[in-house]
Design a protein around this motif. Structure first.
Motif, PDB file in Angstrom:
ATOM      1  N   HIS A 130      -2.439  -7.514   2.985  1.00 29.50           N
ATOM      2  CA  HIS A 130      -1.105  -7.875   3.424  1.00 29.50           C
ATOM      3  C   HIS A 130      -0.462  -6.720   4.157  1.00 29.50           C
ATOM      4  O   HIS A 130      -0.687  -5.557   3.843  1.00 29.50           O
ATOM      5  CB  HIS A 130      -0.253  -8.286   2.206  1.00 29.50           C
ATOM      6  CG  HIS A 130       0.892  -9.163   2.564  1.00 29.50           C
ATOM      7  ND1 HIS A 130       2.105  -8.676   2.941  1.00 29.50           N
ATOM      8  CD2 HIS A 130       0.997 -10.514   2.609  1.00 29.50           C
ATOM      9  CE1 HIS A 130       2.932  -9.684   3.198  1.00 29.50           C
ATOM     10  NE2 HIS A 130       2.282 -10.809   2.995  1.00 29.50           N
ATOM     11  N   LYS A 131       0.386  -7.061   5.140  1.00 28.97           N
ATOM     12  CA  LYS A 131       1.020  -6.035   5.954  1.00 28.97           C
ATOM     13  C   LYS A 131       1.969  -5.156   5.149  1.00 28.97           C
ATOM     14  O   LYS A 131       2.342  -4.068   5.594  1.00 28.97           O
ATOM     15  CB  LYS A 131       1.770  -6.693   7.121  1.00 28.97           C
ATOM     16  CG  LYS A 131       0.853  -7.358   8.154  1.00 28.97           C
ATOM     17  CD  LYS A 131       1.653  -7.964   9.283  1.00 28.97           C
ATOM     18  CE  LYS A 131       0.733  -8.543  10.364  1.00 28.97           C
ATOM     19  NZ  LYS A 131      -0.089  -9.636   9.866  1.00 28.97           N
ATOM     20  N   SER A 132       2.404  -5.601   3.980  1.00 26.19           N
ATOM     21  CA  SER A 132       3.313  -4.790   3.169  1.00 26.19           C
ATOM     22  C   SER A 132       2.605  -3.610   2.514  1.00 26.19           C
ATOM     23  O   SER A 132       3.259  -2.741   1.938  1.00 26.19           O
ATOM     24  CB  SER A 132       3.979  -5.656   2.095  1.00 26.19           C
ATOM     25  OG  SER A 132       3.013  -6.178   1.202  1.00 26.19           O
ATOM     26  N   THR A 133       1.289  -3.578   2.586  1.00 24.48           N
ATOM     27  CA  THR A 133       0.515  -2.494   1.977  1.00 24.48           C
ATOM     28  C   THR A 133      -0.120  -1.633   3.064  1.00 24.48           C
ATOM     29  O   THR A 133      -0.932  -2.114   3.859  1.00 24.48           O
ATOM     30  CB  THR A 133      -0.581  -3.048   1.053  1.00 24.48           C
ATOM     31  OG1 THR A 133       0.022  -3.828   0.027  1.00 24.48           O
ATOM     32  CG2 THR A 133      -1.368  -1.915   0.422  1.00 24.48           C
ATOM     33  N   ARG A 134       0.254  -0.352   3.088  1.00 21.97           N
ATOM     34  CA  ARG A 134      -0.363   0.596   4.007  1.00 21.97           C
ATOM     35  C   ARG A 134      -1.688   1.057   3.416  1.00 21.97           C
ATOM     36  O   ARG A 134      -1.731   1.484   2.254  1.00 21.97           O
ATOM     37  CB  ARG A 134       0.569   1.792   4.219  1.00 21.97           C
ATOM     38  CG  ARG A 134      -0.001   2.881   5.130  1.00 21.97           C
ATOM     39  CD  ARG A 134       0.861   4.128   5.083  1.00 21.97           C
ATOM     40  NE  ARG A 134       0.301   5.207   5.895  1.00 21.97           N
ATOM     41  CZ  ARG A 134       0.644   6.479   5.777  1.00 21.97           C
ATOM     42  NH1 ARG A 134       1.556   6.841   4.876  1.00 21.97           N
ATOM     43  NH2 ARG A 134       0.082   7.398   6.547  1.00 21.97           N
ATOM     44  N   THR A 136       3.795   1.678  -6.719  1.00 16.19           N
ATOM     45  CA  THR A 136       3.911   2.121  -5.319  1.00 16.19           C
ATOM     46  C   THR A 136       2.563   2.453  -4.705  1.00 16.19           C
ATOM     47  O   THR A 136       2.389   2.344  -3.494  1.00 16.19           O
ATOM     48  CB  THR A 136       4.813   3.365  -5.220  1.00 16.19           C
ATOM     49  OG1 THR A 136       4.201   4.457  -5.933  1.00 16.19           O
ATOM     50  CG2 THR A 136       6.194   3.079  -5.792  1.00 16.19           C
ATOM     51  N   THR A 181      -0.291  -3.417  -5.559  1.00 17.37           N
ATOM     52  CA  THR A 181       0.876  -2.818  -4.930  1.00 17.37           C
ATOM     53  C   THR A 181       1.304  -3.694  -3.765  1.00 17.37           C
ATOM     54  O   THR A 181       0.610  -4.642  -3.404  1.00 17.37           O
ATOM     55  CB  THR A 181       0.593  -1.374  -4.453  1.00 17.37           C
ATOM     56  OG1 THR A 181       1.805  -0.768  -4.014  1.00 17.37           O
ATOM     57  CG2 THR A 181      -0.424  -1.355  -3.322  1.00 17.37           C
ATOM     58  N   GLY A 182       2.467  -3.407  -3.186  1.00 16.95           N
ATOM     59  CA  GLY A 182       2.987  -4.256  -2.125  1.00 16.95           C
ATOM     60  C   GLY A 182       3.281  -5.646  -2.626  1.00 16.95           C
ATOM     61  O   GLY A 182       3.132  -6.633  -1.909  1.00 16.95           O
ATOM     62  N   LYS A 197       7.687  -6.126  -1.614  1.00 18.47           N
ATOM     63  CA  LYS A 197       7.891  -4.683  -1.534  1.00 18.47           C
ATOM     64  C   LYS A 197       6.697  -4.024  -0.848  1.00 18.47           C
ATOM     65  O   LYS A 197       5.607  -4.580  -0.800  1.00 18.47           O
ATOM     66  CB  LYS A 197       8.088  -4.103  -2.935  1.00 18.47           C
ATOM     67  CG  LYS A 197       9.344  -4.633  -3.623  1.00 18.47           C
ATOM     68  CD  LYS A 197       9.555  -3.982  -4.985  1.00 18.47           C
ATOM     69  CE  LYS A 197      10.815  -4.523  -5.646  1.00 18.47           C
ATOM     70  NZ  LYS A 197      11.052  -3.904  -6.972  1.00 18.47           N
ATOM     71  N   SER A 198       6.915  -2.832  -0.328  1.00 14.99           N
ATOM     72  CA  SER A 198       5.843  -2.118   0.352  1.00 14.99           C
ATOM     73  C   SER A 198       5.040  -1.300  -0.653  1.00 14.99           C
ATOM     74  O   SER A 198       5.514  -0.990  -1.746  1.00 14.99           O
ATOM     75  CB  SER A 198       6.410  -1.204   1.435  1.00 14.99           C
ATOM     76  OG  SER A 198       7.284  -0.242   0.871  1.00 14.99           O
ATOM     77  N   ILE A 234       1.227   1.489  -0.995  1.00 13.26           N
ATOM     78  CA  ILE A 234       0.192   2.290  -0.346  1.00 13.26           C
ATOM     79  C   ILE A 234      -1.097   2.152  -1.143  1.00 13.26           C
ATOM     80  O   ILE A 234      -1.096   2.313  -2.367  1.00 13.26           O
ATOM     81  CB  ILE A 234       0.617   3.770  -0.258  1.00 13.26           C
ATOM     82  CG1 ILE A 234       1.848   3.915   0.663  1.00 13.26           C
ATOM     83  CG2 ILE A 234      -0.534   4.636   0.269  1.00 13.26           C
ATOM     84  CD1 ILE A 234       2.407   5.322   0.709  1.00 13.26           C
TER      85      ILE A 234
END
Length: 419
Positions: free
Chosen positions: A219-223, A317, A338-339, A343-344, A346
């Motif tokens: 998902h784009k929310s996870t770097r 996070t 995470t994400g 929410k974002s 990493i």
């Protein structure tokens, strides 16, 4: 949305007043009794996506046999931790439900503990059961759990059950339930055997994908940060990236129970507030470790894949893969911690120099952009820049601590030293 006021009020009492996308899409269909396939990453609200219509129909649907203490609804999950988490969410939502002066009951059924308490709960009457495949089948074969009265069945995280070899057990469980049941299946990915399962046990299911990203494994929310890390420098890299500005609760995934114990011990020796969750721990101790993670008594949890399935904490996070996962599905499930819920987050993957081929296979399967990741050491300028670390950062953050939770958290490590 047509949900019983008693359920709405119970959710509101816990601060839940707005539906996530998958809930908005699932509820109108599931409340009618239709079969549903939900493809969604973990953490996007799917538990209440199936839990609300399940409870609503059990409580007040003319198409469901009136409650009499027999099991009307069954949720099958892959792990003990997820069993407890899902059961807790359903109990919360069912807090105001009662039929004929008797409260609607939710009973968790899982292995690793004695049969007696679970048998008593079933004997006293259980309307909704949440359970792991092995223990459910054991109790069914012993004629302690009657599945023939089950009219609503949910398979949660079906692909994980496939990965753990539960597919035959799941099929046996479904075959024992009412042939007229409503079936809901939720899975982050849809491998062939899961698709075959839907064809065999579901009737004209409606496929639901919560948003345009639902079909994407990640998902784009996870770097996502991926780099090659030498095994002799890996603990230093982990210790230093854990000092990234803004890092909150973090899950570090280890491939084996022994490695989880060692990593937790090494981090504790460097001063980190760390706990562990793995399969060699007693169930009570695993629950204690997870509780400490949720309350932030520890902010780093080292876990194996199976044990981590019940870590339902919104404020994670960072997720760190201490080694490359076995395959792309494991990678998807790991970084899905995470994400969550918009929410974002990493996700960091440390690739051993002998693991590049495996990582490239995962990268290609998921269509990522991290083929042949760079080689970084913990002192590399690129490493420090990526994680926004000062030039003088070291591994240690304070005096040595003990791994939190319980002595069994480091049991595999102690066994190893004893040899």
């Amino acid at each position: 949305m047509g949900v019983a006021a008693e359920i709405v009020d119970a959710l509101a009492g816990h601060g839940i007043r707005h539906a996530f996308a998958i809930q908005e899409l699932t509820l109108p269909i599931a409340l009618k009794g239709q079969d549903v396939i939900g493809q969604a990453r973990t953490g996007m609200g799917k538990t209440l996506g199936f839990g609300i219509p399940l409870l609503d129909r059990v409580f007040d649907d003319a198409g469901i046999t009136e409650l009499d203490g027999s099991v009307r609804a069954l949720v099958v999950v892959p792990t003990r931790e997820l069993c407890l988490q899902v059961a807790g969410d359903l109990e919360m939502a069912a807090g105001n439900l009662a039929v004929g002066g008797r409260a609607v009951t939710v009973t968790p059924i899982y292995g690793g503990v004695g049969f007696e308490a679970q048998q008593r709960a079933l004997d006293n009457g259980s309307d909704v059961v949440v359970g792991t495949p092995g223990r459910l089948l054991d109790l069914h074969r012993q004629k302690i759990l009657d599945l023939s009265s089950v009219e609503i069945t949910v398979l949660d995280e079906a692909d994980e059950m496939l990965d753990q070899g539960f597919l035959d057990d799941v099929q046996a469980i479904l075959a024992a339930t009412s042939p007229e049941r409503q079936t809901m299946l939720f899975s982050a990915t849809m491998p062939g055997p899961i698709v075959a399962l839907t064809r065999k046990f579901m009737r004209q299911p409606v496929m639901i994908q919560a948003d345009s990203g639902a079909t994407e494994a990640t998902h784009k929310s996870t770097r996502q940060i991926v780099f090659q890390s030498h095994k002799l420098d890996r603990m230093s890299a982990l210790a230093r990236l854990l000092q990234s500005p803004g890092r909150g609760r973090t899950i570090v995934f280890a491939r084996t129970k022994r490695q989880a114990a060692f990593v937790a011990q090494d981090l504790a020796a460097l001063g980190f507030r760390v706990g562990a969750v793995h399969g060699d721990m007693r169930q009570r101790d695993r629950e204690t470790s997870l509780a400490q993670f949720r309350t932030n008594e520890v902010d780093v949890m080292v876990a194996t894949d199976v044990a981590a399935r019940g870590i339902d904490v919104q404020e994670v996070t960072h997720v760190v893969n201490y080694q490359v996962p076995e395959d792309e599905r494991t990678y998807v499930h790991r970084i899905g911690r995470t994400g969550r819920a918009g929410k974002s987050g990493i996700a960091v993957t440390l690739v051993g120099w002998d693991e590049v081929t495996r990582w490239n296979a995962i990268n290609d399967a998921l269509g990522l952009d991290h083929a042949d990741p760079p080689q970084w050491f913990s002192a590399s300028p690129e490493f420090r820049q990526t994680f926004d670390l000062p030039a003088g950062v070291t591994d240690r953050v304070g005096p040595a601590r003990k791994v939190q939770g319980a002595q069994s958290a480091t049991a595999p490590a102690r066994k190893s030293h004893a040899r």
